[in-house]
Design a protein around this motif. Structure first.
Motif, PDB file in Angstrom:
ATOM      1  N   UNK A  33       0.837  -1.196   0.000  1.00  0.00           N
ATOM      2  CA  UNK A  33       0.000   0.000   0.000  1.00  0.00           C
ATOM      3  C   UNK A  33       0.875   1.251   0.000  1.00  0.00           C
ATOM      4  N   UNK A  34       0.385   2.310  -0.617  1.00  0.00           N
ATOM      5  CA  UNK A  34       1.035   3.606  -0.501  1.00  0.00           C
ATOM      6  C   UNK A  34      -0.006   4.710  -0.616  1.00  0.00           C
ATOM      7  N   UNK A  35       0.297   5.822   0.051  1.00  0.00           N
ATOM      8  CA  UNK A  35      -0.592   6.983  -0.023  1.00  0.00           C
ATOM      9  C   UNK A  35      -0.134   7.971  -1.097  1.00  0.00           C
ATOM     10  N   UNK A  36       0.963   7.654  -1.801  1.00  0.00           N
ATOM     11  CA  UNK A  36       1.406   8.569  -2.856  1.00  0.00           C
ATOM     12  C   UNK A  36       0.539   8.399  -4.102  1.00  0.00           C
ATOM     13  N   UNK A  37       0.617   9.377  -4.974  1.00  0.00           N
ATOM     14  CA  UNK A  37      -0.110   9.316  -6.236  1.00  0.00           C
ATOM     15  C   UNK A  37       0.639   8.396  -7.205  1.00  0.00           C
ATOM     16  N   UNK A  38      -0.082   7.677  -8.073  1.00  0.00           N
ATOM     17  CA  UNK A  38       0.599   6.839  -9.074  1.00  0.00           C
ATOM     18  C   UNK A  38       1.447   7.695 -10.017  1.00  0.00           C
ATOM     19  N   UNK A  39       2.558   7.125 -10.479  1.00  0.00           N
ATOM     20  CA  UNK A  39       3.405   7.820 -11.462  1.00  0.00           C
ATOM     21  C   UNK A  39       2.705   7.873 -12.816  1.00  0.00           C
ATOM     22  N   UNK A  43       0.334   1.970 -13.238  1.00  0.00           N
ATOM     23  CA  UNK A  43       1.514   1.638 -12.428  1.00  0.00           C
ATOM     24  C   UNK A  43       1.302   0.342 -11.666  1.00  0.00           C
ATOM     25  N   UNK A  44       2.308  -0.502 -11.697  1.00  0.00           N
ATOM     26  CA  UNK A  44       2.292  -1.815 -11.062  1.00  0.00           C
ATOM     27  C   UNK A  44       3.164  -1.794  -9.813  1.00  0.00           C
ATOM     28  N   UNK A  45       2.780  -2.533  -8.791  1.00  0.00           N
ATOM     29  CA  UNK A  45       3.629  -2.695  -7.628  1.00  0.00           C
ATOM     30  C   UNK A  45       3.045  -2.156  -6.336  1.00  0.00           C
ATOM     31  N   UNK A  46       2.017  -1.343  -6.442  1.00  0.00           N
ATOM     32  CA  UNK A  46       1.414  -0.763  -5.245  1.00  0.00           C
ATOM     33  C   UNK A  46      -0.106  -0.792  -5.352  1.00  0.00           C
ATOM     34  N   UNK A  47      -0.730  -0.779  -4.182  1.00  0.00           N
ATOM     35  CA  UNK A  47      -2.152  -0.514  -4.073  1.00  0.00           C
ATOM     36  C   UNK A  47      -2.245   0.906  -3.539  1.00  0.00           C
ATOM     37  N   UNK A  49      -3.822   4.098  -1.917  1.00  0.00           N
ATOM     38  CA  UNK A  49      -4.857   4.271  -0.900  1.00  0.00           C
ATOM     39  C   UNK A  49      -4.775   5.678  -0.316  1.00  0.00           C
ATOM     40  N   UNK A  50      -5.635   5.932   0.637  1.00  0.00           N
ATOM     41  CA  UNK A  50      -5.704   7.264   1.248  1.00  0.00           C
ATOM     42  C   UNK A  50      -4.994   7.285   2.597  1.00  0.00           C
ATOM     43  N   UNK A  51      -4.692   8.470   3.062  1.00  0.00           N
ATOM     44  CA  UNK A  51      -4.120   8.640   4.395  1.00  0.00           C
ATOM     45  C   UNK A  51      -5.114   8.130   5.440  1.00  0.00           C
ATOM     46  N   UNK A  52      -6.404   8.355   5.198  1.00  0.00           N
ATOM     47  CA  UNK A  52      -7.432   7.899   6.136  1.00  0.00           C
ATOM     48  C   UNK A  52      -7.416   6.367   6.258  1.00  0.00           C
ATOM     49  N   UNK A  53      -7.275   5.664   5.143  1.00  0.00           N
ATOM     50  CA  UNK A  53      -7.216   4.201   5.185  1.00  0.00           C
ATOM     51  C   UNK A  53      -5.951   3.737   5.917  1.00  0.00           C
ATOM     52  N   UNK A  54      -4.833   4.407   5.651  1.00  0.00           N
ATOM     53  CA  UNK A  54      -3.597   4.099   6.385  1.00  0.00           C
ATOM     54  C   UNK A  54      -3.829   4.256   7.890  1.00  0.00           C
ATOM     55  N   UNK A  55      -4.416   5.383   8.300  1.00  0.00           N
ATOM     56  CA  UNK A  55      -4.652   5.648   9.726  1.00  0.00           C
ATOM     57  C   UNK A  55      -5.582   4.604  10.344  1.00  0.00           C
ATOM     58  N   UNK A  56      -6.592   4.182   9.588  1.00  0.00           N
ATOM     59  CA  UNK A  56      -7.513   3.144  10.069  1.00  0.00           C
ATOM     60  C   UNK A  56      -6.754   1.827  10.301  1.00  0.00           C
ATOM     61  N   UNK A  57      -5.955   1.394   9.325  1.00  0.00           N
ATOM     62  CA  UNK A  57      -5.208   0.143   9.456  1.00  0.00           C
ATOM     63  C   UNK A  57      -4.185   0.223  10.594  1.00  0.00           C
ATOM     64  N   UNK A  72       4.892  10.448   2.120  1.00  0.00           N
ATOM     65  CA  UNK A  72       3.934   9.387   1.824  1.00  0.00           C
ATOM     66  C   UNK A  72       4.220   8.154   2.666  1.00  0.00           C
ATOM     67  N   UNK A  73       3.148   7.428   2.994  1.00  0.00           N
ATOM     68  CA  UNK A  73       3.237   6.197   3.761  1.00  0.00           C
ATOM     69  C   UNK A  73       3.306   5.019   2.790  1.00  0.00           C
ATOM     70  N   UNK A  74       4.181   4.062   3.092  1.00  0.00           N
ATOM     71  CA  UNK A  74       4.291   2.801   2.359  1.00  0.00           C
ATOM     72  C   UNK A  74       4.167   1.705   3.403  1.00  0.00           C
ATOM     73  N   UNK A  75       3.288   0.713   3.166  1.00  0.00           N
ATOM     74  CA  UNK A  75       3.063  -0.287   4.208  1.00  0.00           C
ATOM     75  C   UNK A  75       2.429  -1.547   3.659  1.00  0.00           C
ATOM     76  N   UNK A  76       2.461  -2.584   4.503  1.00  0.00           N
ATOM     77  CA  UNK A  76       1.806  -3.850   4.164  1.00  0.00           C
ATOM     78  C   UNK A  76       1.163  -4.424   5.423  1.00  0.00           C
TER      79      UNK A  76
END
Length: 174
Positions: A33-39, A43-47, A49-57, A72-76
């Motif tokens: 997962x990442x909260x950054x915008x796609x290039x 773009x392949x390799x990330x899902x 998502x939003x900062x709100x979804x990151x905060x929820x998880x 930006x947040x990057x996480x799994x």
């Protein structure tokens, strides 16, 4: 014990291309997962998502690997790890994983490429000059204390993928 193979390397080292090639060989690749915008649109390799979804998880204690880059947040999540063979990740994320997930064995594979080649690859994928320089500088800091189990030279994609495929098979006793 389950093994997950971690691909790490500086920006432009070819991590995503290696992961795509491994996926074509039947390996499950974790799309972090990442909260950054796609290039770009596909773009392949990330899902993405939003900062709100990151905060929820994060509140729900679902995140097992985390890194922060360029605001930006990057996480799994653990659920993702249980379904994957290969994960593209940076040293911060690896450190986090090993601390939070003791019931999975992680094998770190470092993709080695010289700075000039990485710079050209970043140019080719469309990174502007400021982003290229920022990535090279931050990678120098982030990778200063890198730890890995294997190092694979990645100037020729097919050769690098063949070596990694063999590493995986040897580690799995296949």
């Amino acid at each position: 014990m389950k093994k997950v193979f971690l691909l790490m390397g500086y920006s432009g080292s070819g991590k995503t291309e290696v992961a795509k090639a491994l996926e074509e060989r039947g390996y499950n690749i974790l799309q972090s997962y990442t909260t950054r915008q796609p290039r770009h649109e596909s773009e392949w390799g990330h899902t993405f998502t939003t900062v709100e979804e990151y905060e929820h998880l994060e509140r729900e204690k679902q995140i097992v690997a985390y890194s922060y880059f360029d605001n930006n947040h990057y996480f799994s999540t653990k659920e993702q790890l249980l379904e994957t063979d290969v994960y593209v990740i940076d040293p911060d994320g690896i450190k986090d994983l090993k601390k939070r997930v003791p019931d999975i064995e992680f094998v770190a594979i470092y993709l080695k490429v010289d700075k000039k080649t990485r710079y050209k690859r970043m140019l080719k994928r469309g990174d502007d000059i400021d982003m290229r320089l920022k990535r090279i500088n931050e990678d120098g800091i982030k990778f200063r204390k890198k730890r890995f189990d294997y190092q694979v030279i990645n100037y020729e994609l097919d050769k690098a993928v063949n070596v990694i495929d063999q590493i995986i098979k040897i580690e799995r006793n296949e």
